[in-house]
Motif scaffolding. Sequence first.
Motif: not given
Length: 160
Positions: A67-75
């Motif tokens: 249920s968690e994304p495999a990739e994330r983009l953070l600022a």
Amino acid sequence: MAVREFKILVVSDSHGDVAHMRRAAELVRPDMLIHLGDGWRDVEALRGEFPKLPVEQVPGNCDYRRSEPAERLLAVGGRSVMLCHGHTLGVKTDLGMLLRAALERGADAVLFGHTHKPFVDIRRGVVMLNPGSIGSCARPTYGTLTLGEDTCIPAVFELK
């Protein structure tokens, strides 16, 4: 007036070793901790010990967190930082897919794990950092990403 640097402790592949993560956090005294997978429960345990430390994470192939994304983009600190474990982007054989994904997302830096091998490079303007394995019995390693007004400095250290 000088802008204060923002220091991120980057760990991956703890595989049950909360003590090594605790030691790295005590040494680095980071502004944030990022865990790149294969130790989801370890991060939950560490949060109890450092309740004021902001923590971000992505699941690894051993975390079973569909249920968690495999990739994330953070600022973070005025930068765009991509997080992934790397197993979905083939990092054990080649870093091409990883770099393409980071470029497509406009990331200044991409942080990944999975290989258990520390890696630092800058390719096509993207800072690439793999902190290795904080859970390694023989040579645990961790990374830092230090962000400043005009800087994005990756480093890897052996935990001693």
